[in-house]
Design a protein around this motif. Structure first.
Motif, PDB file in Angstrom:
ATOM      1  N   GLY A  38       0.792  -1.220   0.000  1.00 46.41           N
ATOM      2  CA  GLY A  38       0.000   0.000   0.000  1.00 46.41           C
ATOM      3  C   GLY A  38       0.823   1.268   0.000  1.00 46.41           C
ATOM      4  N   GLY A  39       2.146   1.118   0.028  1.00 44.32           N
ATOM      5  CA  GLY A  39       3.031   2.274   0.006  1.00 44.32           C
ATOM      6  C   GLY A  39       3.522   2.656   1.388  1.00 44.32           C
ATOM      7  N   GLN A 155     -14.769   2.638  -1.340  1.00 47.75           N
ATOM      8  CA  GLN A 155     -15.004   1.355  -2.000  1.00 47.75           C
ATOM      9  C   GLN A 155     -13.659   0.727  -2.381  1.00 47.75           C
ATOM     10  OE1 GLN A 155     -18.016  -0.127  -2.301  1.00 47.75           O
ATOM     11  NE2 GLN A 155     -18.845   1.631  -1.180  1.00 47.75           N
ATOM     12  N   PRO A 156     -13.650  -0.568  -2.723  1.00 50.12           N
ATOM     13  CA  PRO A 156     -12.381  -1.211  -3.096  1.00 50.12           C
ATOM     14  C   PRO A 156     -11.689  -0.557  -4.282  1.00 50.12           C
ATOM     15  CG  PRO A 156     -14.046  -2.864  -2.615  1.00 50.12           C
ATOM     16  CD  PRO A 156     -14.756  -1.543  -2.644  1.00 50.12           C
ATOM     17  N   ASN A 157     -12.455   0.073  -5.167  1.00 52.69           N
ATOM     18  CA  ASN A 157     -11.856   0.764  -6.309  1.00 52.69           C
ATOM     19  C   ASN A 157     -12.651   2.029  -6.618  1.00 52.69           C
ATOM     20  OD1 ASN A 157     -13.885   0.148  -8.588  1.00 52.69           O
ATOM     21  ND2 ASN A 157     -13.452  -1.873  -7.739  1.00 52.69           N
ATOM     22  N   GLY A 173     -16.102  21.482  -2.599  1.00 53.76           N
ATOM     23  CA  GLY A 173     -15.980  22.597  -3.525  1.00 53.76           C
ATOM     24  C   GLY A 173     -14.535  22.885  -3.871  1.00 53.76           C
ATOM     25  N   GLU A 174     -14.150  24.137  -3.761  1.00 50.08           N
ATOM     26  CA  GLU A 174     -12.775  24.534  -4.076  1.00 50.08           C
ATOM     27  C   GLU A 174     -11.858  24.500  -2.855  1.00 50.08           C
ATOM     28  OE1 GLU A 174     -12.881  28.314  -5.992  1.00 50.08           O
ATOM     29  OE2 GLU A 174     -13.944  27.575  -7.754  1.00 50.08           O
ATOM     30  N   ASN A 175     -12.374  24.053  -1.728  1.00 49.55           N
ATOM     31  CA  ASN A 175     -11.573  24.049  -0.497  1.00 49.55           C
ATOM     32  C   ASN A 175     -10.622  22.863  -0.398  1.00 49.55           C
ATOM     33  OD1 ASN A 175     -12.819  26.417   0.647  1.00 49.55           O
ATOM     34  ND2 ASN A 175     -14.632  25.151   1.024  1.00 49.55           N
ATOM     35  N   LEU A 176     -10.920  21.800  -1.131  1.00 48.66           N
ATOM     36  CA  LEU A 176     -10.092  20.596  -1.072  1.00 48.66           C
ATOM     37  C   LEU A 176     -10.286  19.824  -2.365  1.00 48.66           C
ATOM     38  CD1 LEU A 176      -8.308  18.803   0.905  1.00 48.66           C
ATOM     39  CD2 LEU A 176     -10.429  17.532   1.347  1.00 48.66           C
ATOM     40  N   SER A 177      -9.203  19.453  -3.013  1.00 48.64           N
ATOM     41  CA  SER A 177      -9.290  18.658  -4.239  1.00 48.64           C
ATOM     42  C   SER A 177      -9.486  17.189  -3.886  1.00 48.64           C
ATOM     43  CB  SER A 177      -8.019  18.822  -5.073  1.00 48.64           C
ATOM     44  OG  SER A 177      -8.087  18.010  -6.240  1.00 48.64           O
ATOM     45  N   ILE A 178     -10.430  16.549  -4.546  1.00 48.21           N
ATOM     46  CA  ILE A 178     -10.661  15.120  -4.378  1.00 48.21           C
ATOM     47  C   ILE A 178      -9.949  14.388  -5.504  1.00 48.21           C
ATOM     48  CG2 ILE A 178     -12.371  13.291  -4.159  1.00 48.21           C
ATOM     49  CD1 ILE A 178     -12.467  15.420  -1.930  1.00 48.21           C
ATOM     50  N   MET A 179      -8.996  13.527  -5.150  1.00 48.83           N
ATOM     51  CA  MET A 179      -8.235  12.769  -6.142  1.00 48.83           C
ATOM     52  C   MET A 179      -8.673  11.306  -6.082  1.00 48.83           C
ATOM     53  SD  MET A 179      -4.111  12.580  -6.787  1.00 48.83           S
ATOM     54  CE  MET A 179      -3.683  12.227  -5.072  1.00 48.83           C
ATOM     55  N   ALA A 180      -9.162  10.811  -7.200  1.00 52.02           N
ATOM     56  CA  ALA A 180      -9.653   9.435  -7.269  1.00 52.02           C
ATOM     57  C   ALA A 180      -8.509   8.474  -7.523  1.00 52.02           C
ATOM     58  CB  ALA A 180     -10.700   9.301  -8.369  1.00 52.02           C
ATOM     59  N   GLY A 181      -8.441   7.421  -6.708  1.00 56.99           N
ATOM     60  CA  GLY A 181      -7.410   6.413  -6.896  1.00 56.99           C
ATOM     61  C   GLY A 181      -7.890   5.048  -6.480  1.00 56.99           C
ATOM     62  N   ALA A 182      -7.216   4.033  -6.971  1.00 54.94           N
ATOM     63  CA  ALA A 182      -7.471   2.604  -6.752  1.00 54.94           C
ATOM     64  C   ALA A 182      -8.193   2.025  -7.960  1.00 54.94           C
ATOM     65  CB  ALA A 182      -8.263   2.323  -5.481  1.00 54.94           C
ATOM     66  N   GLY A 183      -7.444   1.252  -8.720  1.00 53.46           N
ATOM     67  CA  GLY A 183      -8.028   0.559  -9.867  1.00 53.46           C
ATOM     68  C   GLY A 183      -8.294   1.426 -11.078  1.00 53.46           C
ATOM     69  N   VAL A 184      -7.645   2.591 -11.172  1.00 54.59           N
ATOM     70  CA  VAL A 184      -7.850   3.479 -12.323  1.00 54.59           C
ATOM     71  C   VAL A 184      -7.071   2.944 -13.522  1.00 54.59           C
ATOM     72  CG1 VAL A 184      -7.550   5.809 -13.231  1.00 54.59           C
ATOM     73  CG2 VAL A 184      -8.207   5.476 -10.832  1.00 54.59           C
ATOM     74  N   HIS A 202      -5.203   9.167  -9.664  1.00 54.86           N
ATOM     75  CA  HIS A 202      -4.000   8.558  -9.081  1.00 54.86           C
ATOM     76  C   HIS A 202      -3.960   7.095  -9.502  1.00 54.86           C
ATOM     77  CE1 HIS A 202      -1.232   7.611  -5.618  1.00 54.86           C
ATOM     78  NE2 HIS A 202      -1.856   6.442  -5.698  1.00 54.86           N
ATOM     79  N   LEU A 203      -2.822   6.654  -9.995  1.00 54.38           N
ATOM     80  CA  LEU A 203      -2.678   5.264 -10.420  1.00 54.38           C
ATOM     81  C   LEU A 203      -1.221   4.854 -10.382  1.00 54.38           C
ATOM     82  CD1 LEU A 203      -2.803   4.933 -14.291  1.00 54.38           C
ATOM     83  CD2 LEU A 203      -2.848   7.152 -13.175  1.00 54.38           C
ATOM     84  N   SER A 204      -0.990   3.551 -10.528  1.00 51.39           N
ATOM     85  CA  SER A 204       0.386   3.047 -10.537  1.00 51.39           C
ATOM     86  C   SER A 204       0.845   2.655 -11.938  1.00 51.39           C
ATOM     87  CB  SER A 204       0.522   1.843  -9.607  1.00 51.39           C
ATOM     88  OG  SER A 204      -0.262   0.767 -10.072  1.00 51.39           O
ATOM     89  N   GLY A 205      -0.103   2.247 -12.803  1.00 52.92           N
ATOM     90  CA  GLY A 205       0.304   1.762 -14.122  1.00 52.92           C
ATOM     91  C   GLY A 205       1.285   0.617 -14.013  1.00 52.92           C
ATOM     92  N   LYS A 206       1.055  -0.254 -13.042  1.00 50.79           N
ATOM     93  CA  LYS A 206       2.070  -1.252 -12.702  1.00 50.79           C
ATOM     94  C   LYS A 206       2.209  -2.338 -13.763  1.00 50.79           C
ATOM     95  CE  LYS A 206      -1.233  -3.642  -9.713  1.00 50.79           C
ATOM     96  NZ  LYS A 206      -1.532  -4.028  -8.318  1.00 50.79           N
ATOM     97  N   SER A 207       3.431  -2.781 -13.911  1.00 50.78           N
ATOM     98  CA  SER A 207       3.782  -3.901 -14.779  1.00 50.78           C
ATOM     99  C   SER A 207       5.036  -4.538 -14.180  1.00 50.78           C
ATOM    100  CB  SER A 207       4.033  -3.430 -16.213  1.00 50.78           C
ATOM    101  OG  SER A 207       5.168  -2.579 -16.267  1.00 50.78           O
ATOM    102  N   THR A 208       5.614  -5.478 -14.859  1.00 52.29           N
ATOM    103  CA  THR A 208       6.862  -6.083 -14.397  1.00 52.29           C
ATOM    104  C   THR A 208       7.810  -6.244 -15.581  1.00 52.29           C
ATOM    105  OG1 THR A 208       6.038  -8.340 -14.726  1.00 52.29           O
ATOM    106  CG2 THR A 208       5.716  -7.362 -12.550  1.00 52.29           C
ATOM    107  N   ARG A 209       9.076  -6.371 -15.257  1.00 55.85           N
ATOM    108  CA  ARG A 209      10.069  -6.716 -16.263  1.00 55.85           C
ATOM    109  C   ARG A 209      10.925  -7.851 -15.711  1.00 55.85           C
ATOM    110  NH1 ARG A 209      15.031  -5.602 -14.633  1.00 55.85           N
ATOM    111  NH2 ARG A 209      15.533  -3.720 -13.443  1.00 55.85           N
ATOM    112  N   PRO A 210      11.495  -8.675 -16.565  1.00 54.21           N
ATOM    113  CA  PRO A 210      12.348  -9.751 -16.071  1.00 54.21           C
ATOM    114  C   PRO A 210      13.691  -9.221 -15.581  1.00 54.21           C
ATOM    115  CG  PRO A 210      12.339  -9.730 -18.464  1.00 54.21           C
ATOM    116  CD  PRO A 210      11.311  -8.731 -18.027  1.00 54.21           C
ATOM    117  N   SER A 211      14.309  -9.964 -14.698  1.00 53.29           N
ATOM    118  CA  SER A 211      15.639  -9.617 -14.216  1.00 53.29           C
ATOM    119  C   SER A 211      16.633  -9.564 -15.374  1.00 53.29           C
ATOM    120  CB  SER A 211      16.111 -10.663 -13.197  1.00 53.29           C
ATOM    121  OG  SER A 211      17.473 -10.472 -12.877  1.00 53.29           O
TER     122      SER A 211
END
Length: 249
Positions: A38-39, A155-157, A173-184, A202-211
Motif C-alpha cells: 500500500g506504500g 469502496q475497493p476501487n 468545492g474549491e476548499n479541497l481537491s478530491i483525487m480518485a485512486g485505486a483501480g484506475v 492517481h494510479l500506478s500503471g504497474k507492470s513487471t520486467r524480467p531480471s
C-alpha cells in the motif's frame, strides 16, 4: 471529446519507474517504498535521487509501517523525522494519513505533521477510506490545511466509489481537491471522472520486467515464496499514456 483533468499522479517505489512515469505523461509523483503493502515511506536516498532527476513535483509517502493508521508516539516521531528528510531532499510535498481508535481523523497529530511540513504541499491519503464518518473526516482535513485527499470513495476501487466521490467533490468545492485512486485504468478513467467530477486521478500503471541477471539460482526466496524475486515491478509508461489517450478521445 476531451475530458479535462488537472493532475495525473503516478505512485512509484523505485527510481526506474520514475523515468517511465514521466515518459508516460504523469504530472506528479507519489514516491513510496513497498507499493505491494500500500506504500510506505521511501528511503532518504530515493527521495534525494527523485528530486535530482524529476521534472515534475514529487510527494513522499510518510507511512512508517504497514497496517492501520493508528500510530504510536514513536511512529509519529519517525513520521516527523521523515517529513524533515523530505524537506531536506527538496521534494515538493508529502502524503500523510492518521486516524484515532474510533476511525476518525486524528486532528492533533495531523496538525503536528503539517506544521513540520510547512512549505510543502500536503495530500491526505486513503486512510479516509477507513473512516466511519467520511464527511466529518473531510472537515478535519480541510481545517488542517491539506491540498487534497486521495480516496476510492470508500469502496475497493474508484469506479465503484464514484457516487461517494461525487458527494465529496460537491461537499468540498474549491476548499479541497478530491483525487480518485485505486483501480484506475485507461478503460475506466473517463467513467470515473464523468460520474464523480474529480479533477485529479492517481494510479500506478504497474507492470513487471524480467531480471537482467545473466545467471542466477532461484531455489530460495528473499521473502514470501509467492513472490518472484526475478520479476521486477515497474511502472508502465504505455499504461500511463493510454490513460491520457482515453481522456483525449
Amino acid at each position: 471529446m476531451t475530458v479535462k483533468i488537472e493532475h495525473i499522479e503516478v505512485c512509484i517505489d523505485n527510481i526506474e519507474s520514475l523515468h517511465y512515469a514521466q515518459l508516460g505523461g504523469a504530472t506528479r509523483i507519489e514516491l513510496c517504498s513497498s507499493l505491494a503493502l500500500g506504500g510506505l515511506t521511501p528511503s532518504i536516498g530515493l527521495m534525494k535521487q527523485a528530486a535530482k532527476i524529476s521534472s515534475i513535483p514529487v510527494y513522499a509517502m510518510i507511512r512508517p509501517r504497514q497496517g492501520d493508521f493508528l500510530f504510536s508516539s514513536q511512529d509519529i516521531e519517525i513520521m516527523l523525522e521523515d517529513i524533515h528528510a523530505a524537506k531536506q531532499a527538496d521534494l515538493q510535498g508529502v502524503v500523510v494519513g492518521v486516524l484515532n481508535a474510533q476511525s476518525q481523523v486524528d486532528s492533533d497529530v495531523l496538525c503536528s505533521l503539517i506544521n513540520e511540513a510547512r512549505g510543502l504541499g500536503i495530500t491526505f491519503h486513503r486512510a479516509i477510506d477507513q473512516c466511519t464518518a467520511p464527511m466529518a473526516a473531510l472537515d478535519s482535513i480541510m481545517s488542517a490545511g491539506c491540498e487534497r485527499v486521495l480516496t476510492s470513495g470508500l469502496q475497493p476501487n474508484a469506479l465503484d466509489g464514484t457516487g461517494m466521490l461525487a458527494k465529496m467533490v460537491n461537499y468540498c468545492g474549491e476548499n479541497l481537491s478530491i483525487m480518485a485512486g485505486a483501480g484506475v485504468t485507461a478503460g475506466n478513467v473517463t467513467d470515473i471522472i464523468e460520474r464523480s467530477g474529480v479533477q485529479e486521478i492517481h494510479l500506478s500503471g504497474k507492470s513487471t520486467r524480467p531480471s537482467k541477471m545473466l545467471q542466477y539460482t532461484n531455489q530460495i526466496h528473499m521473502g514470501s515464496s509467492d513472490v518472484d524475486d526475478f520479476s521486477i515491478p515497474v511502472t508502465s509508461a504505455e499504461r500511463i499514456a493510454a490513460v491520457i489517450r482515453s481522456l483525449e478521445q
